[in-house]
Design an enzyme around this catalytic site. Structure first.
Site, PDB file in Angstrom:
ATOM      1  N   THR A  28       0.836  -1.208   0.000  1.00 29.10           N
ATOM      2  CA  THR A  28       0.000   0.000   0.000  1.00 29.10           C
ATOM      3  C   THR A  28       0.866   1.251   0.000  1.00 29.10           C
ATOM      4  O   THR A  28       0.575   2.215  -0.725  1.00 29.10           O
ATOM      5  CB  THR A  28      -0.957   0.003   1.205  1.00 29.10           C
ATOM      6  OG1 THR A  28      -1.636  -1.259   1.287  1.00 29.10           O
ATOM      7  CG2 THR A  28      -2.005   1.102   1.074  1.00 29.10           C
ATOM      8  N   ASP A  80       2.058   5.212   6.031  1.00 33.55           N
ATOM      9  CA  ASP A  80       2.452   3.800   6.022  1.00 33.55           C
ATOM     10  C   ASP A  80       1.216   2.915   6.094  1.00 33.55           C
ATOM     11  O   ASP A  80       0.150   3.359   6.536  1.00 33.55           O
ATOM     12  CB  ASP A  80       3.377   3.508   7.208  1.00 33.55           C
ATOM     13  CG  ASP A  80       4.314   2.338   6.957  1.00 33.55           C
ATOM     14  OD1 ASP A  80       4.129   1.639   5.954  1.00 33.55           O
ATOM     15  OD2 ASP A  80       5.231   2.121   7.783  1.00 33.55           O
ATOM     16  N   GLY A  81       1.380   1.685   5.690  1.00 32.42           N
ATOM     17  CA  GLY A  81       0.291   0.727   5.711  1.00 32.42           C
ATOM     18  C   GLY A  81       0.200  -0.018   7.032  1.00 32.42           C
ATOM     19  O   GLY A  81       0.921   0.277   7.985  1.00 32.42           O
ATOM     20  N   LYS A  93       1.841  -4.385  12.437  1.00 33.94           N
ATOM     21  CA  LYS A  93       2.661  -4.088  11.279  1.00 33.94           C
ATOM     22  C   LYS A  93       3.856  -5.031  11.251  1.00 33.94           C
ATOM     23  O   LYS A  93       4.170  -5.660  12.241  1.00 33.94           O
ATOM     24  CB  LYS A  93       3.151  -2.633  11.301  1.00 33.94           C
ATOM     25  CG  LYS A  93       2.029  -1.618  11.014  1.00 33.94           C
ATOM     26  CD  LYS A  93       2.513  -0.188  11.041  1.00 33.94           C
ATOM     27  CE  LYS A  93       3.679   0.087  10.137  1.00 33.94           C
ATOM     28  NZ  LYS A  93       3.439  -0.275   8.715  1.00 33.94           N
ATOM     29  N   GLY A  95       4.472  -7.148   8.296  1.00 32.10           N
ATOM     30  CA  GLY A  95       4.355  -8.198   7.286  1.00 32.10           C
ATOM     31  C   GLY A  95       5.426  -8.092   6.217  1.00 32.10           C
ATOM     32  O   GLY A  95       5.843  -9.094   5.646  1.00 32.10           O
ATOM     33  N   GLY A  96       5.891  -6.859   5.993  1.00 28.50           N
ATOM     34  CA  GLY A  96       6.950  -6.645   5.020  1.00 28.50           C
ATOM     35  C   GLY A  96       8.344  -6.723   5.610  1.00 28.50           C
ATOM     36  O   GLY A  96       9.335  -6.566   4.883  1.00 28.50           O
ATOM     37  N   GLU A 102      10.065   1.078  10.633  1.00 29.79           N
ATOM     38  CA  GLU A 102       8.776   1.755  10.534  1.00 29.79           C
ATOM     39  C   GLU A 102       8.388   2.398  11.861  1.00 29.79           C
ATOM     40  O   GLU A 102       7.874   3.517  11.886  1.00 29.79           O
ATOM     41  CB  GLU A 102       7.693   0.758  10.099  1.00 29.79           C
ATOM     42  CG  GLU A 102       7.817   0.329   8.639  1.00 29.79           C
ATOM     43  CD  GLU A 102       6.880  -0.802   8.277  1.00 29.79           C
ATOM     44  OE1 GLU A 102       6.577  -0.946   7.083  1.00 29.79           O
ATOM     45  OE2 GLU A 102       6.463  -1.558   9.169  1.00 29.79           O
TER      46      GLU A 102
END
EC number: 5.3.1.6
Length: 225
Positions: A28, A80-81, A93, A95-96, A102
């Site tokens: 995203t 941010d997603g 948060k 997953g990446g 972040e």
């Protein structure tokens, strides 16, 4: 336009000339960075920092001016997603794999705008495995301590090898199914030696822009259902 892109481009509308911007990571955030690149090409004047090597590379390719962390202290906003978010804007948060960077960038921002599609909005956090960044040294002991918190931890794979974050650490994806109290779990995780950071973002996000499949947007503010 898909729901992720819809939310991301709406968030970029909040960016103004002269702002210092944190660039998130993930599928995203990709759309937000792309839109920012278009606005920079049209004359928008900003400076930015990135939360991952992938986002940094994308920003450079689009001509977004990047500065080092030594040149800047506070940011105006980070976009941010999230892998999950609830009505109180508590997030999962990571997953990446960029959760540590972040969180550093989000905490260093006056405002964090979360962008997501409607599938990421949940009543209770926990269905998505909680990423926990851990040091490689004695990782077996750290994983055993994580399991004592009531989850099933699994080290993330990166092809044939264990995945390593941009910081050279492992990621343990912890399956809780339901997280009854995110603040209590955060404290428990922080007490485990070997845990570098966890993917619970509590009291950090200020608003979320959620894209829906029908083309509409939902805005969630911190502290509102």
């Amino acid at each position: 336009m898909n729901a992720k892109q819809l939310a991301a481009e709406a968030a970029v509308d909040y960016i103004q000339d002269g702002m210092k911007v944190g660039l998130g990571t993930g599928s995203t955030a990709y759309w937000a960075i792309r839109k920012l690149g278009e606005r920079v090409a049209e004359g928008l004047k900003i400076t930015a920092v990135a939360t991952s090597r992938a986002s940094e590379q994308q920003a450079r390719e689009l001509g977004i001016p990047l500065v080092s962390f030594g040149e800047i202290y506070r940011l105006d906003v980070t976009i941010d997603g999230a892998d999950e978010l609830d009505g109180e804007l508590q997030l999962i948060k990571g997953g990446g794999g960029a959760l540590l960077r972040e969180k550093i960038v989000a905490k260093g921002s006056d405002r964090m705008i979360v962008i997501a599609d409607e599938s990421k909005v949940v009543q209770t956090l926990g269905k998505f495995p909680l990423p926990v960044e851990i040091v490689p040294f004695a990782w077996e002991w750290t994983v055993a301590d994580l399991a004592k918190l009531g989850c099933v931890p699994e080290l993330r794979q990166g092809g044939a090898d264990l995945y390593k974050s941009d910081n050279g650490n492992y990621i343990a994806d912890c399956r809780f199914e339901i997280i009854k109290s995110a603040p209590e779990l955060a404290l428990a995780l922080q007490s485990i030696p070997g845990v570098v950071e966890h993917g619970l973002f509590i009291g950090i996000a200020d608003m979320a822009i959620v894209g829906k499949s029908d083309g509409s947007l939902q805005i969630i503010h911190s502290g509102t259902a």
